[in-house]
Design an enzyme around this catalytic site. Sequence first.
Site, PDB file in Angstrom:
ATOM      1  N   SER A  22       0.800  -1.228   0.000  1.00 35.17           N
ATOM      2  CA  SER A  22       0.000   0.000   0.000  1.00 35.17           C
ATOM      3  C   SER A  22       0.838   1.287   0.000  1.00 35.17           C
ATOM      4  CB  SER A  22      -0.976   0.005   1.177  1.00 35.17           C
ATOM      5  OG  SER A  22      -1.963  -0.969   0.936  1.00 35.17           O
ATOM      6  N   THR A  67      -6.059  -3.497   7.683  1.00 33.96           N
ATOM      7  CA  THR A  67      -5.894  -4.838   7.132  1.00 33.96           C
ATOM      8  C   THR A  67      -6.025  -5.882   8.230  1.00 33.96           C
ATOM      9  OG1 THR A  67      -4.564  -6.194   5.646  1.00 33.96           O
ATOM     10  CG2 THR A  67      -3.336  -4.834   7.207  1.00 33.96           C
ATOM     11  N   LYS A  71     -10.206  -5.815  10.287  1.00 31.92           N
ATOM     12  CA  LYS A  71     -11.242  -5.254   9.406  1.00 31.92           C
ATOM     13  C   LYS A  71     -12.640  -5.245  10.038  1.00 31.92           C
ATOM     14  CE  LYS A  71      -8.895  -6.105   5.056  1.00 31.92           C
ATOM     15  NZ  LYS A  71      -9.007  -6.486   3.649  1.00 31.92           N
ATOM     16  N   ASN A  92     -12.100  -1.501   5.329  1.00 33.59           N
ATOM     17  CA  ASN A  92     -10.653  -1.455   5.048  1.00 33.59           C
ATOM     18  C   ASN A  92     -10.138  -0.028   4.867  1.00 33.59           C
ATOM     19  OD1 ASN A  92     -11.692  -0.937   2.430  1.00 33.59           O
ATOM     20  ND2 ASN A  92      -9.698  -1.525   1.609  1.00 33.59           N
ATOM     21  N   ASP A 107     -12.292  -2.619  -0.728  1.00 32.20           N
ATOM     22  CA  ASP A 107     -11.856  -3.902  -1.309  1.00 32.20           C
ATOM     23  C   ASP A 107     -12.859  -4.349  -2.366  1.00 32.20           C
ATOM     24  OD1 ASP A 107      -9.547  -4.348   0.203  1.00 32.20           O
ATOM     25  OD2 ASP A 107     -10.657  -5.323   1.830  1.00 32.20           O
ATOM     26  N   GLY A 131     -15.090 -20.651  -1.930  1.00 35.00           N
ATOM     27  CA  GLY A 131     -14.766 -20.221  -0.577  1.00 35.00           C
ATOM     28  C   GLY A 131     -15.916 -19.495   0.079  1.00 35.00           C
ATOM     29  N   LEU A 227      -8.391 -13.893  -6.188  1.00 34.57           N
ATOM     30  CA  LEU A 227      -8.170 -12.713  -5.345  1.00 34.57           C
ATOM     31  C   LEU A 227      -6.707 -12.635  -4.889  1.00 34.57           C
ATOM     32  CD1 LEU A 227     -11.344 -12.525  -3.062  1.00 34.57           C
ATOM     33  CD2 LEU A 227     -11.060 -11.829  -5.428  1.00 34.57           C
ATOM     34  N   TYR A 229      -2.639 -12.464  -5.171  1.00 32.11           N
ATOM     35  CA  TYR A 229      -1.657 -11.929  -6.122  1.00 32.11           C
ATOM     36  C   TYR A 229      -0.222 -12.315  -5.766  1.00 32.11           C
ATOM     37  CZ  TYR A 229      -1.565  -8.291  -2.567  1.00 32.11           C
ATOM     38  OH  TYR A 229      -1.506  -7.627  -1.372  1.00 32.11           O
ATOM     39  N   GLY A 250      -5.153 -11.046  -8.325  1.00 38.63           N
ATOM     40  CA  GLY A 250      -5.813 -10.014  -7.524  1.00 38.63           C
ATOM     41  C   GLY A 250      -5.060  -8.688  -7.436  1.00 38.63           C
TER      42      GLY A 250
HETATM   43  P1  ATR Z   1     -10.328 -15.142   4.354  1.00 37.88           P
HETATM   44  O1  ATR Z   1     -10.647 -14.125   5.381  1.00 37.88           O
HETATM   45  O2  ATR Z   1      -9.059 -14.869   3.569  1.00 37.88           O
HETATM   46  O3  ATR Z   1     -11.475 -15.437   3.438  1.00 37.88           O
HETATM   47  P2  ATR Z   1     -10.897 -17.449   5.962  1.00 37.88           P
HETATM   48  O4  ATR Z   1     -12.049 -16.709   6.519  1.00 37.88           O
HETATM   49  O5  ATR Z   1      -9.987 -18.197   6.871  1.00 37.88           O
HETATM   50  O6  ATR Z   1      -9.950 -16.471   5.137  1.00 37.88           O
HETATM   51  O7  ATR Z   1     -11.460 -18.443   4.818  1.00 37.88           O
HETATM   52  C1  ATR Z   1     -10.639 -19.326   4.135  1.00 37.88           C
HETATM   53  C2  ATR Z   1     -11.437 -20.000   3.020  1.00 37.88           C
HETATM   54  O8  ATR Z   1     -10.565 -20.901   2.327  1.00 37.88           O
HETATM   55  C3  ATR Z   1     -12.603 -20.850   3.524  1.00 37.88           C
HETATM   56  O9  ATR Z   1     -13.612 -20.858   2.546  1.00 37.88           O
HETATM   57  C4  ATR Z   1     -11.946 -22.233   3.625  1.00 37.88           C
HETATM   58  O10 ATR Z   1     -12.854 -23.313   3.541  1.00 37.88           O
HETATM   59  P3  ATR Z   1     -13.570 -23.886   4.877  1.00 37.88           P
HETATM   60  O11 ATR Z   1     -14.692 -22.936   5.166  1.00 37.88           O
HETATM   61  O12 ATR Z   1     -14.043 -25.228   4.491  1.00 37.88           O
HETATM   62  O13 ATR Z   1     -12.521 -23.894   5.952  1.00 37.88           O
HETATM   63  C5  ATR Z   1     -11.087 -22.221   2.395  1.00 37.88           C
HETATM   64  N1  ATR Z   1      -9.998 -23.199   2.508  1.00 37.88           N
HETATM   65  C6  ATR Z   1      -8.901 -23.121   3.295  1.00 37.88           C
HETATM   66  N2  ATR Z   1      -8.117 -24.219   3.104  1.00 37.88           N
HETATM   67  C7  ATR Z   1      -8.769 -25.001   2.182  1.00 37.88           C
HETATM   68  C8  ATR Z   1      -8.458 -26.237   1.548  1.00 37.88           C
HETATM   69  N3  ATR Z   1      -7.334 -26.908   1.813  1.00 37.88           N
HETATM   70  N4  ATR Z   1      -9.339 -26.729   0.632  1.00 37.88           N
HETATM   71  C9  ATR Z   1     -10.470 -26.060   0.323  1.00 37.88           C
HETATM   72  N5  ATR Z   1     -10.810 -24.865   0.888  1.00 37.88           N
HETATM   73  C10 ATR Z   1      -9.965 -24.345   1.806  1.00 37.88           C
END
Ligand code: ATR
Length: 291
Positions: A22, A67, A71, A92, A107, A131, A227, A229, A250
Site C-alpha cells: 500500500s 488490514t 477489518k 478497510n 476492497d 470459498g 483474489l 496476487y 488479484g
Molecule cells: P479469508 O478471510 O481470507 O477469506 P478465511 O475466513 O480463513 O480467510 O477463509 C478461508 C477459506 O478458504 C474458507 O472458505 C476455507 O474453507 P472452509 O470454510 O471449508 O474452511 C477455504 N480453505 C482453506 N483451506 C482449504 C483447503 N485446503 N481446501 C479447500 N478450501 C480451503
Amino acid sequence: MEINGKTRTCGLIGNPVEHTLSPMIHNTLAKLFGHNLVYVPFPVETGRVEEAVTGASALGILGLNVTVPYKSEVIPCLREVDSLAASIGAVNTLVRLSDGYKGYNTDMEGLYRAMTAEGIRLAGEEIILLGAGGASRAVAYLCAVKEAKRVYLLNRTLDKAQKVAEEVNRCAGREVIQPMPLAEFDSLPDQKFLAIQGTSVGLYPNVEQAAIWDEAFYRRIHTGFDLIYTPWETVFMKLVRKNGGQAYNGLKMLLYQGIIAYELWNGVEVSEKEAQIVYEALKSHFASAPD
Ligand code: ATR
C-alpha cells in the site's frame, strides 16, 4: 517530495504490516498529484485498535487503511460506517470526519473496478465463487449488489456456504446465492462460468496448492479471477488457462482498492492513465510478472 510542516499523513493499521504494498500505491499517487502527503505502515498490537483509531484522530491522520486482523474489530471504533461495508461487516478504509472516522469497504469496489477494467461483468452473470470465508463473503455481497443472475457458492465446509448464502439472500431479497459442497461441482449446470477464487488456497508460501484439481472443473470456466496476487500466477489461474479460459490475479483489486481510498481521502479522481502508472510500479515488485 520534501516533508515539511504541512505534510499530511495517511497509513495502514494491521498486524503484520511489513509486507504491504500500500505505501507504494499511495506514495506514487501523491507524487503523481503533487500532494504533500506521506503514507506509512502502523503495526498495531492485539487489543489496541481502539487506542490506535482514537490516537490517529487526535494526531490529525487524514485517512487509514485497515488490514488483517482488524477489518471487523475496527467497526465499533468508528463514528459512521458506509452501508455496503456495514452489510459486509468489514471495513478497510477510514476517512476522517471532524470527530473520528467513517469506515468504507474499498476492497469490494476495488474488485469491481478491477473486473470492469478487464472487461468482466457481474450483472446478469452466472458465477462460481470458491470459498465462504471473510473474503468470499464480501464477494458474495458484491455479486448480489451488482445484480449477478446467480452465484454458486462452493465451499469445502457446506454449513459456512449455507450461512453466507442465507445472509446475502436475505439482504438482497432474492435467492441469488446457491451454496454447494466444493466436491459437488459436477452437479453445476452444463455451461461456462465466470469463476472467482476466494479461498486462501494457493497463497504464498503454499503456492503449489489448489482447492480443486479436477480439470473437468476448469473446462467450465471462461474467465477465472483469483483474489490472490502472491504468487503472480496461482495454480488455479494456471489450470484455468490450460483449459482455455482467461485468468487474472488479484493485483488490480489491490490497486483499485487503494485508488478508491486515495480518492476518498483527497477528493480527487484518479484517471486510468494514472492507475496504469501505479500498476506498473506494483508489477515491478513481482519478478515473475510479464512485461
Ligand atoms: P479469508 O478471510 O481470507 O477469506 P478465511 O475466513 O480463513 O480467510 O477463509 C478461508 C477459506 O478458504 C474458507 O472458505 C476455507 O474453507 P472452509 O470454510 O471449508 O474452511 C477455504 N480453505 C482453506 N483451506 C482449504 C483447503 N485446503 N481446501 C479447500 N478450501 C480451503
